[in-house]
Structure formats: structure tokens, C-alpha cells
Design a protein around this motif. Structure first.
Motif, PDB file in Angstrom:
ATOM      1  N   ASN A 152       3.119 -11.447  -8.544  1.00  0.00           N
ATOM      2  CA  ASN A 152       3.968 -12.333  -7.927  1.00  0.00           C
ATOM      3  C   ASN A 152       3.519 -12.839  -6.273  1.00  0.00           C
ATOM      4  O   ASN A 152       2.949 -12.082  -5.660  1.00  0.00           O
ATOM      5  N   GLY A 153       3.998 -14.031  -5.680  1.00  0.00           N
ATOM      6  CA  GLY A 153       4.001 -14.522  -4.611  1.00  0.00           C
ATOM      7  C   GLY A 153       2.854 -14.492  -3.821  1.00  0.00           C
ATOM      8  O   GLY A 153       1.664 -14.377  -4.405  1.00  0.00           O
ATOM      9  N   GLU A 154       2.803 -13.967  -2.561  1.00  0.00           N
ATOM     10  CA  GLU A 154       1.548 -13.818  -1.871  1.00  0.00           C
ATOM     11  C   GLU A 154       0.643 -12.826  -2.241  1.00  0.00           C
ATOM     12  O   GLU A 154      -0.751 -12.852  -2.013  1.00  0.00           O
ATOM     13  N   LEU A 155       0.868 -11.773  -2.991  1.00  0.00           N
ATOM     14  CA  LEU A 155      -0.016 -10.578  -3.528  1.00  0.00           C
ATOM     15  C   LEU A 155      -0.875 -11.358  -4.371  1.00  0.00           C
ATOM     16  O   LEU A 155      -2.081 -10.813  -4.600  1.00  0.00           O
ATOM     17  N   LEU A 156      -0.432 -12.299  -5.227  1.00  0.00           N
ATOM     18  CA  LEU A 156      -1.313 -13.103  -6.160  1.00  0.00           C
ATOM     19  C   LEU A 156      -2.536 -13.627  -5.279  1.00  0.00           C
ATOM     20  O   LEU A 156      -3.774 -13.782  -5.983  1.00  0.00           O
TER      21      LEU A 156
ATOM     22  N   ILE B 151       0.723  -1.150   0.022  1.00  0.00           N
ATOM     23  CA  ILE B 151      -0.055   0.168  -0.149  1.00  0.00           C
ATOM     24  C   ILE B 151       0.789   1.277  -0.048  1.00  0.00           C
ATOM     25  O   ILE B 151       0.459   2.330  -0.681  1.00  0.00           O
ATOM     26  N   ASN B 152       2.081   1.057   0.537  1.00  0.00           N
ATOM     27  CA  ASN B 152       2.901   2.157   0.427  1.00  0.00           C
ATOM     28  C   ASN B 152       3.761   2.186  -0.627  1.00  0.00           C
ATOM     29  O   ASN B 152       4.737   3.227  -0.760  1.00  0.00           O
ATOM     30  N   ARG B 153       3.487   1.338  -1.422  1.00  0.00           N
ATOM     31  CA  ARG B 153       4.250   1.444  -2.883  1.00  0.00           C
ATOM     32  C   ARG B 153       5.781   0.977  -2.521  1.00  0.00           C
ATOM     33  O   ARG B 153       6.898   1.678  -3.571  1.00  0.00           O
ATOM     34  N   LYS B 154       6.037   0.138  -1.794  1.00  0.00           N
ATOM     35  CA  LYS B 154       7.435  -0.205  -1.499  1.00  0.00           C
ATOM     36  C   LYS B 154       7.798  -1.348  -2.063  1.00  0.00           C
ATOM     37  O   LYS B 154       8.910  -1.800  -2.008  1.00  0.00           O
ATOM     38  N   ARG B 155       6.998  -2.366  -2.871  1.00  0.00           N
ATOM     39  CA  ARG B 155       7.081  -3.559  -3.443  1.00  0.00           C
ATOM     40  C   ARG B 155       6.777  -3.537  -4.939  1.00  0.00           C
ATOM     41  O   ARG B 155       6.318  -4.757  -5.475  1.00  0.00           O
ATOM     42  N   GLU B 156       6.771  -2.540  -5.621  1.00  0.00           N
ATOM     43  CA  GLU B 156       6.347  -2.190  -6.934  1.00  0.00           C
ATOM     44  C   GLU B 156       6.854  -3.490  -7.987  1.00  0.00           C
ATOM     45  O   GLU B 156       6.160  -4.329  -8.488  1.00  0.00           O
ATOM     46  N   ARG B 157       8.002  -3.643  -7.924  1.00  0.00           N
ATOM     47  CA  ARG B 157       8.834  -4.546  -8.672  1.00  0.00           C
ATOM     48  C   ARG B 157       8.929  -5.972  -8.119  1.00  0.00           C
ATOM     49  O   ARG B 157       8.809  -6.733  -8.899  1.00  0.00           O
ATOM     50  N   ALA B 158       8.693  -6.013  -6.946  1.00  0.00           N
ATOM     51  CA  ALA B 158       8.651  -7.351  -6.396  1.00  0.00           C
ATOM     52  C   ALA B 158       7.330  -7.824  -6.369  1.00  0.00           C
ATOM     53  O   ALA B 158       7.226  -9.243  -6.769  1.00  0.00           O
ATOM     54  N   ASN B 159       6.197  -6.997  -6.451  1.00  0.00           N
ATOM     55  CA  ASN B 159       4.932  -7.508  -6.695  1.00  0.00           C
ATOM     56  C   ASN B 159       4.614  -8.025  -8.111  1.00  0.00           C
ATOM     57  O   ASN B 159       3.559  -9.038  -8.462  1.00  0.00           O
TER      58      ASN B 159
ATOM     59  N   THR C 112      -1.187  -0.505  -9.488  1.00  0.00           N
ATOM     60  CA  THR C 112       0.429  -0.545  -9.406  1.00  0.00           C
ATOM     61  C   THR C 112       1.001   0.851 -10.217  1.00  0.00           C
ATOM     62  O   THR C 112      -0.133   1.601 -11.054  1.00  0.00           O
ATOM     63  N   LEU C 113       2.220   1.152  -9.903  1.00  0.00           N
ATOM     64  CA  LEU C 113       2.783   2.342 -10.431  1.00  0.00           C
ATOM     65  C   LEU C 113       3.839   1.655 -11.418  1.00  0.00           C
ATOM     66  O   LEU C 113       4.435   2.325 -12.346  1.00  0.00           O
ATOM     67  N   HIS C 114       4.002   0.443 -11.449  1.00  0.00           N
ATOM     68  CA  HIS C 114       5.104  -0.390 -12.336  1.00  0.00           C
ATOM     69  C   HIS C 114       4.723  -0.484 -13.864  1.00  0.00           C
ATOM     70  O   HIS C 114       3.786  -1.277 -14.228  1.00  0.00           O
ATOM     71  N   LEU C 115       4.760   0.573 -14.491  1.00  0.00           N
ATOM     72  CA  LEU C 115       4.351   0.457 -16.170  1.00  0.00           C
ATOM     73  C   LEU C 115       5.633   0.677 -17.194  1.00  0.00           C
ATOM     74  O   LEU C 115       6.648   1.224 -16.439  1.00  0.00           O
TER      75      LEU C 115
END
Length: 384
Positions: free
Chosen positions: A89-93, A61-69, A175-178
Motif C-alpha cells: 500500500n501507499g508510499e511503501l509501494l 522498520i520498527n514493524r509499526k505499520r504492518e497492516r497499514a503497509n 513483513t510479519l503480516h501473514l
């Protein structure tokens, strides 16, 4: 899922920091229960329900995991260019799947929307336009990335979830990862003006609003729910003209037997563009298509000229040609010849075409399957 009573849930909410007003907590829980939605009080409560780390959710939520997610990759588009896909990815899925299955799939979409629904589909959508003499087709540009977290906040808030939780769910689903070419969709976050009580927001300020990731389990249904206002307005406009309107994801179709008196095609196209824009979407004008009397009429790849929709000859020829080539030369060589980045991408493309045929014409699919056993088995090896 937890199976506590409303009274148990209200006691749980007090412990989770939602205050001590038992009546309001019971009312909150009861309203969600009446809609057959899971009762979720806080982000920590969601963490407990799903057994997913609270820290992971909070950091997301704090946008600290964009590329990890999200893993971003591209697939080849038939008409040239690429479509960018987000693999969660991972648990977010698991969180996305939970939100989709337990919340979003329980919400009805507009009757004119035929994508991402168990009850609808391509053939049902195309069948709505059978026998038409006029066919007007429109496309929405970058459908998913034009929907941002403020739109998603409203979806969850309208369902009855608290303002803070709606904000958090919106952040989890965006997401912000574009890719660079789509960065322009990350509009400025004007002090989180979509959040009702921004003064008490327990998160770091973010300069940009996240958007729906294409490829996430939640994005299809969220896009349908956000586009519901567009569907209502276009359907009302179409009915006034004596037209039929449908939407399949970003494909909009209007059809009629006759045009209204003293109403030009250019006026109708202009009106549709305006309705799309007022609902905060962008018309892809290069894909607007007008098919009048005497022309071949295609909706979502299906011919709708006769009494029954059917797969076009061009589509059948393209599938036959590729299956024959795969059987003779293999997936890797044909993928390279067709201009795909990878054999996996090409096999995924072919699997999608076959799934499309299976959905709209089971008899044709059975014939293709019987005649191309070797090629289809090669595709399935890559597609697993």
C-alpha cells in the motif's frame, strides 16, 4: 535519482551521520557506483532520494505499520486451496519499486533460473528439457515465506551496502503480516544475530523475523538471489549425473536422456531433497513427479516430448471451455461455477492464463483472441 559526484556524496554522508572518514566514504560510494548501484548512505538519505517520509520508513522498520503497509487477500488455486497475496500500500509501494528497479534488476541471477527475468521465461525454461526421456519435477513449499529478513540482509550486504542500511532495506522488503496458516514461518529473532553490530542497532528489538511478502515488487528478484546457492548446488549435482537442471520460481526440474549406471530414481530424489533442505528450503513432496520413457512430459504446462515445446491439449481445452462459458454466461456466473471467491479473482486467473499462452505460443494466442473477442473484452473489464 541524484547525480552528484563521489565527493559530493561523501560530504552528504558526513552530514547524514556516517562519520568523517572521507576516504572510506568515497570508497563505499565508488564500489556501489562500479556495480551501477545507487549510492545510499543512510535511511534518511534513502528518504531524500525517494521523497518518501522518513517517519514512514522508520516506523516500517520498527514493524509499526504492518497492516497499514500490506493488504492481504487470497486467490483460488487450480488444484484446490488458496494462495495468499500481499498488496503493498501507499508510499511503501514506491519504495519497493525503487529498490527493485534501481538495485535488484541490475543483479544477474543464476543461469538456471528462468523466472522474474526479462531475458528468460517459461518457454525458454521448458525448451531446456526438449527431447528428454526422464523428467523429475520438484516443488518448494511456501517459497516466498520460507525466505526471511536475515537472508535478505545478506543479499544487500553482499552487494556492498553498509550493515545498518542492509538491515533497514531487509526490513522494508519483509513483513510479519501473514495468514494464520503461515505464522510458523515467523521464526524467532535470536538477538538479530545476522546483524554485525547489533549493540548499536538504533531500533526496538523484535521477537520475530519478517518474511518475503508474495505480491511485493521486490520479492521475485530477492527470492531469485537468495535461491542462487540452491541453483549452484543443484546444477552441479545435475551436471555430474549428465542431467539438465532449471528452476522457475518454486518449480525445479531435472531431465536426462538416460539414467546414470547403478543410480536409482529414489537415490536421485533423496539427494535432491537433501540439497533443498541444506539450502534452507522445504521440498513439497506431494508435488514431486517422475516421468519416464513413454510417458507424457510437461514442464510448466508445456509439452516437451517433441522438437518444440507446445501448450498441452488439456490447457487449451480448459481455456477454450472457460472463454466459451464467459461469452455465454458472463464472468460473474462462471467465476461462481468454477468456485472462485470473486469475479475479480477469476478474471485475474483467466488473464494470467491468456498471458501465459501469449508468452509461450503467440500463434495460438492470436487464434484464441480472434475467436473469443467478446469473452476477452469481458475479462479485461474486470481485470483493469
Amino acid at each position: 535519482m541524484e547525480s552528484w559526484s563521489v565527493h559530493h556524496l561523501s560530504e552528504k554522508a558526513k552530514k547524514e551521520g556516517m562519520g568523517d572518514n572521507a576516504m572510506s566514504l568515497c570508497e563505499y560510494a565508488s564500489q556501489l557506483r562500479e556495480k551501477n548501484l545507487p549510492v545510499i548512505f543512510t535511511l534518511r538519505h534513502l528518504s531524500i532520494i525517494t521523497s518518501i517520509s522518513y517517519k514512514l520508513l522508520h516506523d516500517t522498520i520498527n514493524r509499526k505499520r504492518e497492516r497499514a503497509n500490506y493488504t492481504l487477500f487470497r486467490i483460488h488455486k487450480r488444484r484446490g486451496g488458496y494462495r495468499f497475496i500481499h498488496a503493498v500500500n501507499g508510499e511503501l509501494l514506491y519504495i519497493h519499486k525503487f529498490i527493485n528497479e534501481e538495485i535488484l534488476q541490475k543483479i544477474p541471477t543464476h543461469s538456471c533460473s528462468y523466472a522474474f527475468s526479462r531475458e528468460a521465461g517459461i518457454k525458454k525454461c521448458a525448451d531446456m528439457h526438449l527431447g528428454c526421456r526422464w523428467l523429475l519435477k520438484f516443488d518448494l513449499q511456501d517459497f516466498f515465506t520460507s525466505i526471511n529478513e536475515s537472508n535478505i540482509f545478506k543479499v544487500f550486504s553482499d552487494l556492498g551496502y553498509s550493515a545498518l542500511l542492509s538491515f533497514e532495506l531487509a526490513r522494508l522488503c519483509t513483513t510479519l503480516h501473514l495468514p494464520r496458516k503461515q505464522k510458523s514461518y515467523l521464526v524467532k529473532n535470536t538477538a538479530l544475530n545476522f546483524y554485525a553490530d547489533k549493540t548499536s542497532l538504533p531500533y526496538s528489538p523484535q521477537p520475530l523475523l519478517g518474511v518475503l511478502p508474495q505480491g511485493a515488487p521486490t520479492s521475485p528478484m530477492l527470492s531469485n538471489l537468495v535461491a542462487c546457492a540452491l541453483d549452484k548446488e543443484l546444477n552441479a549435482y545435475a551436471r555430474c549425473l549428465g542431467f539438465v537442471y532449471t528452476r522457475y520460481a518454486d518449480d525445479l526440474t531435472l531431465s536426462a536422456v538416460e539414467l546414470p549406471p547403478r543410480m536409482s530414481i529414489s537415490k536421485i530424489v533423496f539427494d535432491v531433497y537433501q540439497i533443498i533442505k541444506t539450502n534452507h528450503f522445504i521440498p513439497n513432496k506431494s508435488k514431486t513427479s517422475i516421468q519416464g520413457p513413454g510417458s507424457r512430459k510437461l514442464v510448466l504446462g508445456l509439452l516437451v516430448d517433441g522438437m518444440e515445446s507446445k501448450v498441452s491439449k488439456n490447457m487449451r481445452h480448459r481455456i477454450d471451455r472457460n472463454l466459451h462459458a464467459i461469452s455465454k454466461y458472463g464472468v460473474v456466473q462462471v467465476a461462481e461455477h468454477e468456485g472462485f471467491d470473486s469475479a475479480y479473482g477469476f478474471s485475474n486467473h483467466m488473464a494470467g492464463l491468456l498471458a501465459y499462452v501469449k508468452d509461450v505460443d503467440a500463434k495460438l494466442y492470436s487464434k484464441l483472441e480472434a475467436q473469443n473477442v467478446d469473452a476477452i473484452s469481458k475479462i479485461r473489464i474486470f481485470d483493469q
